[in-house]
Design an enzyme around this catalytic site. Sequence first.
Site, PDB file in Angstrom:
ATOM      1  N   HIS A 348       0.775  -1.252   0.014  1.00 42.74           N
ATOM      2  CA  HIS A 348      -0.042   0.044   0.108  1.00 42.74           C
ATOM      3  C   HIS A 348       0.694   1.237   0.013  1.00 42.74           C
ATOM      4  O   HIS A 348       0.200   2.336   0.046  1.00 42.74           O
ATOM      5  CB  HIS A 348      -1.134   0.202   1.141  1.00 42.74           C
ATOM      6  CG  HIS A 348      -1.889  -0.946   1.298  1.00 42.74           C
ATOM      7  ND1 HIS A 348      -3.099  -0.624   0.801  1.00 42.74           N
ATOM      8  CD2 HIS A 348      -1.937  -2.170   1.558  1.00 42.74           C
ATOM      9  CE1 HIS A 348      -3.944  -1.788   0.925  1.00 42.74           C
ATOM     10  NE2 HIS A 348      -3.270  -2.706   1.418  1.00 42.74           N
ATOM     11  N   LYS A 536      -8.455  13.456   4.603  1.00 41.55           N
ATOM     12  CA  LYS A 536      -7.584  12.305   4.690  1.00 41.55           C
ATOM     13  C   LYS A 536      -6.916  12.649   5.925  1.00 41.55           C
ATOM     14  O   LYS A 536      -6.696  13.587   6.522  1.00 41.55           O
ATOM     15  CB  LYS A 536      -6.944  12.274   3.156  1.00 41.55           C
ATOM     16  CG  LYS A 536      -6.403  13.707   3.147  1.00 41.55           C
ATOM     17  CD  LYS A 536      -5.687  13.600   1.583  1.00 41.55           C
ATOM     18  CE  LYS A 536      -6.664  13.837   0.474  1.00 41.55           C
ATOM     19  NZ  LYS A 536      -7.186  12.374  -0.322  1.00 41.55           N
ATOM     20  N   ARG A 537      -5.858  11.517   6.055  1.00 42.99           N
ATOM     21  CA  ARG A 537      -4.750  11.842   7.328  1.00 42.99           C
ATOM     22  C   ARG A 537      -4.106  12.819   6.893  1.00 42.99           C
ATOM     23  O   ARG A 537      -3.866  13.428   5.951  1.00 42.99           O
ATOM     24  CB  ARG A 537      -3.900  10.530   7.346  1.00 42.99           C
ATOM     25  CG  ARG A 537      -4.815   9.230   8.135  1.00 42.99           C
ATOM     26  CD  ARG A 537      -4.975   9.814   9.494  1.00 42.99           C
ATOM     27  NE  ARG A 537      -3.898   9.649  10.373  1.00 42.99           N
ATOM     28  CZ  ARG A 537      -3.539   8.624  11.465  1.00 42.99           C
ATOM     29  NH1 ARG A 537      -4.885   7.998  11.693  1.00 42.99           N
ATOM     30  NH2 ARG A 537      -2.474   8.859  12.101  1.00 42.99           N
ATOM     31  N   LYS A 542       0.755  14.526   1.478  1.00 45.16           N
ATOM     32  CA  LYS A 542      -0.723  14.625   1.069  1.00 45.16           C
ATOM     33  C   LYS A 542      -0.774  16.253   0.929  1.00 45.16           C
ATOM     34  O   LYS A 542      -1.946  16.816   0.254  1.00 45.16           O
ATOM     35  CB  LYS A 542      -1.802  14.126   2.148  1.00 45.16           C
ATOM     36  CG  LYS A 542      -1.847  12.852   2.157  1.00 45.16           C
ATOM     37  CD  LYS A 542      -2.612  12.252   3.337  1.00 45.16           C
ATOM     38  CE  LYS A 542      -2.511  10.742   3.613  1.00 45.16           C
ATOM     39  NZ  LYS A 542      -2.996  10.043   2.543  1.00 45.16           N
ATOM     40  N   THR A 644      -8.798   6.931  -1.877  1.00 51.99           N
ATOM     41  CA  THR A 644     -10.145   6.469  -1.923  1.00 51.99           C
ATOM     42  C   THR A 644     -11.073   7.390  -1.623  1.00 51.99           C
ATOM     43  O   THR A 644     -12.251   7.192  -2.031  1.00 51.99           O
ATOM     44  CB  THR A 644     -10.310   5.132  -1.074  1.00 51.99           C
ATOM     45  OG1 THR A 644      -9.858   5.405   0.374  1.00 51.99           O
ATOM     46  CG2 THR A 644      -9.529   3.717  -1.674  1.00 51.99           C
ATOM     47  N   LYS A 648     -14.863   8.290  -3.639  1.00 50.63           N
ATOM     48  CA  LYS A 648     -16.162   8.600  -2.970  1.00 50.63           C
ATOM     49  C   LYS A 648     -16.720   9.803  -3.388  1.00 50.63           C
ATOM     50  O   LYS A 648     -17.757   9.967  -3.362  1.00 50.63           O
ATOM     51  CB  LYS A 648     -15.782   8.345  -1.353  1.00 50.63           C
ATOM     52  CG  LYS A 648     -15.537   7.233  -1.024  1.00 50.63           C
ATOM     53  CD  LYS A 648     -14.970   6.868   0.563  1.00 50.63           C
ATOM     54  CE  LYS A 648     -14.358   5.745   0.767  1.00 50.63           C
ATOM     55  NZ  LYS A 648     -13.406   5.714   1.910  1.00 50.63           N
TER      56      LYS A 648
HETATM   57  O1  RUG Z   1      -1.533   5.760   1.797  1.00 53.76           O
HETATM   58  C1  RUG Z   1      -2.408   4.493   1.322  1.00 53.76           C
HETATM   59  C2  RUG Z   1      -3.531   5.035   0.285  1.00 53.76           C
HETATM   60  O2  RUG Z   1      -3.021   5.669  -0.858  1.00 53.76           O
HETATM   61  C3  RUG Z   1      -4.285   3.900  -0.251  1.00 53.76           C
HETATM   62  O3  RUG Z   1      -5.531   4.432  -0.857  1.00 53.76           O
HETATM   63  C4  RUG Z   1      -4.646   3.182   1.292  1.00 53.76           C
HETATM   64  C5  RUG Z   1      -5.556   1.651   0.877  1.00 53.76           C
HETATM   65  O4  RUG Z   1      -4.879   1.206  -0.270  1.00 53.76           O
HETATM   66  O5  RUG Z   1      -3.600   2.759   2.061  1.00 53.76           O
HETATM   67  C6  RUG Z   1      -3.019   4.075   2.430  1.00 53.76           C
HETATM   68  N1  RUG Z   1      -1.908   3.289   3.598  1.00 53.76           N
HETATM   69  C7  RUG Z   1      -0.737   2.936   3.009  1.00 53.76           C
HETATM   70  N2  RUG Z   1      -2.108   3.082   4.802  1.00 53.76           N
HETATM   71  N3  RUG Z   1      -1.136   2.799   5.330  1.00 53.76           N
HETATM   72  C8  RUG Z   1      -0.144   2.788   4.407  1.00 53.76           C
HETATM   73  C9  RUG Z   1       1.391   2.370   4.534  1.00 53.76           C
HETATM   74  O6  RUG Z   1       1.402   1.314   5.485  1.00 53.76           O
END
Ligand code: RUG
Length: 807
Positions: A348, A536-537, A542, A644, A648
């Site tokens: 991810h 988002k976080r 970002k 994501t 949405k």
């Molecule tokens: O930062 C990513 C997002 O871009 C992605 O959409 C999401 C689901 O695939 O996962 C996020 N992410 C990546 N969350 N934690 C990580 C690293 O471990």
Amino acid sequence: MEMTKEEFKKELQQRLKEKYAMDINDASSQELYNVLGSVVKAYYSDAWSNTWKDYLEDGQKQAYYFSIEFLPGKMLKSNLLNMGILETVEAGLADLGVSLDELAQVEQDMALGNGGLGRLASCFMDSIASCGLPGNGNGIRYDYGLFKQRFVDGYQVELPDEWLRNGNTWEVRKESKAVDVLFGGNVYLAEDTDGQLRPVYEGARRLRAVPYDTAVLGYQNHLVNTLRLWSVEIPESEEDHYRSIEDRRAFEDLTAVLYPDDSNERGRQTRLWQEYFFVSAGVQSIIRYYLRLNKPLDVLNEYVAIHINDTHPALCIPEMMRILMDEHGMSWEKAFNVTVKVMSYTNHTIMAEALEKWPVALMKENLPRMYQIIEELDRRFVNELTICYPENPELIQRTRIIQNEQVHMAHLAIICSHSTNGVAKLHSDLLKEVVLHDFYQLFPERFNNKTNGIAQRRWLQLANPKLSKVLDQTIGTTWRKTPGDLKLLQNYVEDQTVLDQLAEAKKSNKQRLASYIEETTGITVSPEAIFDVQIKRLHAYKRQLLNLLHILKLYFDLKDDPKKVQESRLFIFGAKAAPSYTYAKSIIKAINEVANLINNDPDINGRIKVVFLENYNVHLAELIIPAADVSEQISLASKEASGTSNMKLMLNGAITLATLDGANVEIRDAVGDDNVVIFGMTEREVYQYYERQDYVAKDYYDQSPVLQRILNAFVDGTIPNIYFEGREIFDSLLKHNDEYFVLRDFDAYVKAQEKIDGLYRDQHHWQQMSLMNIANAGRFSADDTMMRYAEEIWHIEPVEQYSKKKG
Ligand code: RUG
């Protein structure tokens, strides 16, 4: 799962009497919610146990999605929707003078995840069941979910999320399915009575893993899968091992808290224990279930697929090896062969700091048997490569599992599984071409892309009933089951009546959000303004900061020229920062102070407003997303694996303002250049900067009076109360050379925002763009994504298809 309104009312009243000896009028919302939950549960309980039994009887191959995070949010309404009784229950409650919406508020958000990763896992759970696929989740039942965010003087403050305080209606504790998990001590191999070498454990800690199962209901298909979350307990037999209450507490707390960090995981013993705990419990329970099928273990892969969601569950691999070899006497070669076929892995992120590594010493001390197996996996991998690539020792060094006294979890996951996928096309390409290029050369057939998707039922049907109604009236209702049918909406792009109805739905959602903003922040906002949303976080990559710099530009422009033609804008932020991520917290503080400054400046007179909503979570997302006009997806190209919220927001008719990063690229492809606004560097340009190493952020500042004025505002008192934070941000851009190229992309972003302004002014055209976004969002349905995982990775089939074949 059928029920009339009258049956429902009777059942509800009956249960209320049984549980609380009360009538409707005397019950509190919490009591009513509890009883409603038990009614709903009773209605799906048969389907739940039948699904389980059918899988067993049919010897159906099942997938198990292992994830350290799940973020389902509230479940009441989605369960009702999936059972097909949402309207019946709503009407029944209304007859009794109760509002379903109000009752739904009582439910605590189940926030056992940080952000995209955990929410994706939950969208996938919903889609697996809705597609009729035999698949279950496996994770941790944290006592405390992701912290509750409060702002105090503009600073983020974290409060514990006691989501279990009033119990959890949906879970079922399965004491009889508990398993034991061993930690620490010494392990050595000794000959058993049958002459086999078996591990002997000395001084290990034994903890009990107790599963709590939650039903995952398919959308109107009578299929109910299971999300199994594990909680730690101390077995009675072990109680004497604890010298003090504190000692005991330390172990009991193993599943107490979710690590509040979504990408930068620090090595912590508890985290390692958590990872092994849920992995070991999950794999043990899968094997125990499998043995009931009376099939040999060497064909396990024909019945079981285990998915490793990010590397956190990668210990599935050595744990499976351990069980097959130590407990079932399988040879190393056979066990490895089966394990590779069972396991698959999703990456991810490409951010180096987020690729998990564990110090060898920590792993050896806490998980000695795991370490022995990993060491042997590494040794054999090195041997094999040395034979195949004798002339390339660097390749071996770069790819082996254990390097520099660290266990590389991604390497473990790739080497010992049959599939590695990224989560958007661009991301998967970057994995193949750059980040995991060596592995791609070694195992090209293992690499594939599975672009993320979203549970469209939650994000459209539940979150946006107004838009759903317009869709039903315009294109019929098939889109509810087949999101691809949203495409039909394209036929209405010239239909003014439909465009007006869409605009009306949006306006009403904006009014709903405006009321929430007023109630929770006291800030009055106009639904006429452009609702510009970044949710988002909070993370530097970002680039919430880029958004903030642009807001300051607009502010100064209006201060200089109050008559400037500019659409009214409401900038909405929702974001949590990891508690230890001070830079992200400084940005939160800065946004809040800028919001104060602008919202209270009489010269601005409400033409720009900035609102940072506290405690962004799934529920809040359901409120914000339907009201958004503009979707800010402005990460530095190459850094956001997929995203994501972009999907949405698009589904709800927002126009995407984006860099070509993650799934934004596919959104652009889906809607065409005319229906998104793209700006900024491409990932290639970013990599060119990395190669040439010639980015000088200060040049951009020196050459731009606009940027000078904006950046100086952080340190010259223009933005009040950010003495330290302002300096930190200023320095990050100029002294530390702006790691995420905010200044490089600033001008392009300003132009893109001006374009948005112009487009919005032409309301007819804007509505057409919005319609095109809704119409083309079907391809981001998690149902499709799950079907691709099922066909290409897990090799499982929808139950219906399976039954047909059997018949
Ligand atoms: O930062 C990513 C997002 O871009 C992605 O959409 C999401 C689901 O695939 O996962 C996020 N992410 C990546 N969350 N934690 C990580 C690293 O471990």
